[in-house]
Design an enzyme around this catalytic site. Structure first.
Site, PDB file in Angstrom:
ATOM      1  N   MET A 113      47.268  53.079  -6.544  1.00 43.80           N
ATOM      2  CA  MET A 113      47.555  52.338  -7.767  1.00 43.80           C
ATOM      3  C   MET A 113      47.243  53.204  -8.987  1.00 43.80           C
ATOM      4  O   MET A 113      47.026  52.700 -10.097  1.00 43.80           O
ATOM      5  CB  MET A 113      46.779  51.021  -7.813  1.00 43.80           C
ATOM      6  CG  MET A 113      47.235  50.041  -6.755  1.00 43.80           C
ATOM      7  SD  MET A 113      46.974  48.306  -7.165  1.00 43.80           S
ATOM      8  CE  MET A 113      45.199  48.235  -7.281  1.00 43.80           C
ATOM      9  N   GLY A 114      47.210  54.534  -8.775  1.00 48.66           N
ATOM     10  CA  GLY A 114      46.964  55.440  -9.888  1.00 48.66           C
ATOM     11  C   GLY A 114      45.480  55.526 -10.240  1.00 48.66           C
ATOM     12  O   GLY A 114      44.621  55.180  -9.439  1.00 48.66           O
ATOM     13  N   ALA A 115      45.205  55.992 -11.475  1.00 50.96           N
ATOM     14  CA  ALA A 115      43.831  56.297 -11.893  1.00 50.96           C
ATOM     15  C   ALA A 115      43.163  57.160 -10.819  1.00 50.96           C
ATOM     16  O   ALA A 115      42.102  56.840 -10.296  1.00 50.96           O
ATOM     17  CB  ALA A 115      43.041  55.018 -12.150  1.00 50.96           C
ATOM     18  N   HIS A 147      41.414  59.888  -8.408  1.00 48.63           N
ATOM     19  CA  HIS A 147      40.145  60.617  -8.381  1.00 48.63           C
ATOM     20  C   HIS A 147      40.131  61.504  -7.141  1.00 48.63           C
ATOM     21  O   HIS A 147      41.120  61.564  -6.399  1.00 48.63           O
ATOM     22  CB  HIS A 147      38.962  59.641  -8.398  1.00 48.63           C
ATOM     23  CG  HIS A 147      39.062  58.546  -7.378  1.00 48.63           C
ATOM     24  ND1 HIS A 147      38.943  58.762  -6.018  1.00 48.63           N
ATOM     25  CD2 HIS A 147      39.289  57.206  -7.506  1.00 48.63           C
ATOM     26  CE1 HIS A 147      39.067  57.628  -5.361  1.00 48.63           C
ATOM     27  NE2 HIS A 147      39.296  56.659  -6.241  1.00 48.63           N
ATOM     28  N   HIS A 160      41.329  60.148  -3.769  1.00 49.92           N
ATOM     29  CA  HIS A 160      42.778  60.152  -3.552  1.00 49.92           C
ATOM     30  C   HIS A 160      43.269  61.554  -3.180  1.00 49.92           C
ATOM     31  O   HIS A 160      44.099  61.713  -2.285  1.00 49.92           O
ATOM     32  CB  HIS A 160      43.514  59.705  -4.824  1.00 49.92           C
ATOM     33  CG  HIS A 160      43.275  58.286  -5.211  1.00 49.92           C
ATOM     34  ND1 HIS A 160      42.644  57.928  -6.381  1.00 49.92           N
ATOM     35  CD2 HIS A 160      43.586  57.115  -4.591  1.00 49.92           C
ATOM     36  CE1 HIS A 160      42.587  56.616  -6.469  1.00 49.92           C
ATOM     37  NE2 HIS A 160      43.147  56.097  -5.392  1.00 49.92           N
ATOM     38  N   ASP A 194      38.012  50.959   1.391  1.00 50.77           N
ATOM     39  CA  ASP A 194      38.694  49.661   1.503  1.00 50.77           C
ATOM     40  C   ASP A 194      38.816  49.299   2.981  1.00 50.77           C
ATOM     41  O   ASP A 194      39.923  49.216   3.533  1.00 50.77           O
ATOM     42  CB  ASP A 194      40.062  49.736   0.824  1.00 50.77           C
ATOM     43  CG  ASP A 194      39.938  49.982  -0.671  1.00 50.77           C
ATOM     44  OD1 ASP A 194      39.372  49.129  -1.363  1.00 50.77           O
ATOM     45  OD2 ASP A 194      40.392  51.050  -1.130  1.00 50.77           O
ATOM     46  N   LEU A 227      34.907  59.140   0.033  1.00 53.97           N
ATOM     47  CA  LEU A 227      34.343  60.238  -0.759  1.00 53.97           C
ATOM     48  C   LEU A 227      33.381  59.658  -1.790  1.00 53.97           C
ATOM     49  O   LEU A 227      33.678  58.623  -2.397  1.00 53.97           O
ATOM     50  CB  LEU A 227      35.460  61.026  -1.461  1.00 53.97           C
ATOM     51  CG  LEU A 227      35.522  62.505  -1.098  1.00 53.97           C
ATOM     52  CD1 LEU A 227      35.866  62.658   0.386  1.00 53.97           C
ATOM     53  CD2 LEU A 227      36.520  63.255  -1.960  1.00 53.97           C
ATOM     54  N   MET A 249      33.680  56.835  -4.749  1.00 54.01           N
ATOM     55  CA  MET A 249      34.710  57.086  -5.753  1.00 54.01           C
ATOM     56  C   MET A 249      35.688  55.914  -5.789  1.00 54.01           C
ATOM     57  O   MET A 249      36.143  55.451  -4.748  1.00 54.01           O
ATOM     58  CB  MET A 249      35.428  58.394  -5.444  1.00 54.01           C
ATOM     59  CG  MET A 249      34.556  59.605  -5.629  1.00 54.01           C
ATOM     60  SD  MET A 249      35.458  61.149  -5.356  1.00 54.01           S
ATOM     61  CE  MET A 249      34.100  62.323  -5.589  1.00 54.01           C
ATOM     62  N   SER A 250      35.992  55.449  -6.977  1.00 54.37           N
ATOM     63  CA  SER A 250      36.873  54.298  -7.152  1.00 54.37           C
ATOM     64  C   SER A 250      37.492  54.359  -8.536  1.00 54.37           C
ATOM     65  O   SER A 250      36.834  54.762  -9.502  1.00 54.37           O
ATOM     66  CB  SER A 250      36.081  52.995  -7.006  1.00 54.37           C
ATOM     67  OG  SER A 250      36.863  51.880  -7.401  1.00 54.37           O
TER      68      SER A 250
END
Length: 284
Positions: free
Chosen positions: A30-32, A34, A37, A152, A178, A186-187
């Site tokens: 969903m982007g943003a 880090h 990803h 998740d 991570l 990380m989120s």
């Protein structure tokens, strides 16, 4: 990196790659973006010949309209990160491209008990939204392998169930969470934390490591849970759940003594720090 905004253009590209006998790896986001990803992109590049990433903030999986509106949008830096990571293709669809008939009266997916506990219980309808967007993305991309993060945990189980319902040959690869150097998972939602709250947020990981240590000592679950909840509320969190579950089914996995339960377990936490909801888990 090629950017596609339309599914038919993406499909032609995928067909060309498959005609050349290339395996397709897919990382939905969903982007943003880090480093978590980017680690999924790296894993896809190791395992497959062509890596496709998608960025789409899916409106049907948000219970809270404000949460949807406040979800971080960092598309330009995201594109730069994907290019630097060597991603081959980015799918960047609009809501109209993903939901041409609109978002009312959507299909229902039989997820069984997964919708009734943990995230399913506290975010009713959330996993239906996840399935709606993932069904569309998987149908459009038709990947050989799908890469998702363990943070998740329950969502990975839901997507695994969806792949069964679709009778899909796509293989789901769940990659380790991570973490920042201080342990915080990380989120994308971490961007919404103030500097002060960012420091407090590490309490979740401290609770998870404490749960793991005390389970291994054979301390009873009610004692462990109370201690973890006190740590969280003392730091200013509002708790949705602190649970110990079977790692393969997510059913409760605590008897009177933690040591009585012999199967693999996972400890899971979801809690609000002011208006930001954070989730994390650890295998026990």
């Amino acid at each position: 990196m090629i950017i596609f905004k339309y599914a038919d253009q993406l499909a032609r590209y995928i067909q060309q790659q498959k005609a050349a006998q290339k395996q397709i790896g897919f990382v939905p986001t969903m982007g943003a973006l880090h480093n978590g990803h980017i680690a999924l992109i790296d894993r896809s590049k190791q395992d497959t010949a062509v890596t496709v990433c998608s960025i789409f903030v899916n409106p049907t999986q948000f219970n809270n309209a404000t949460d949807y509106q406040l979800y971080p949008n960092t598309i330009e830096p995201d594109i730069m990160k994907l290019e630097a990571a060597g991603c081959d293709a980015l799918f960047l669809p609009s809501i109209a491209e993903m939901y041409p008939q609109g978002t009312a009266g959507l299909e229902h997916y039989d997820l069984g008990y997964l919708e009734t506990l943990l995230e399913g219980k506290f975010r009713p309808g959330h996993f239906q939204g996840v399935c709606q967007v993932m069904f569309r993305l998987l149908t459009m991309v038709q990947p050989h392998k799908l890469f998702m993060g363990q943070k998740d945990y329950q969502q990975c189980m839901v997507v695994s169930r969806l792949l069964q319902l679709m009778q899909s040959a796509t293989e789901l690869i769940t990659c380790p969470t991570l973490r920042e150097p201080d342990g915080l998972a990380m989120s994308s939602r971490n961007m919404r934390l103030s500097l002060h709250d960012r420091q407090i947020a590490t309490t979740i990981y401290k609770c998870l490591t404490t749960i793991k240590q005390e389970c291994n000592k054979g301390i009873t679950w009610p004692v462990i849970k109370e201690k973890a909840e006190q740590l969280l509320t003392g730091a200013g969190f509002i708790i949705d759940y602190v649970e110990l579950a079977d790692a393969t089914t997510l059913q409760p996995a605590h008897a009177t003594m933690a040591t009585i339960y012999q199967g693999p377990r996972v400890a899971l936490i979801a809690a609000f720090l002011h208006e930001v909801r954070l989730i994390d888990n650890i295998l026990v």
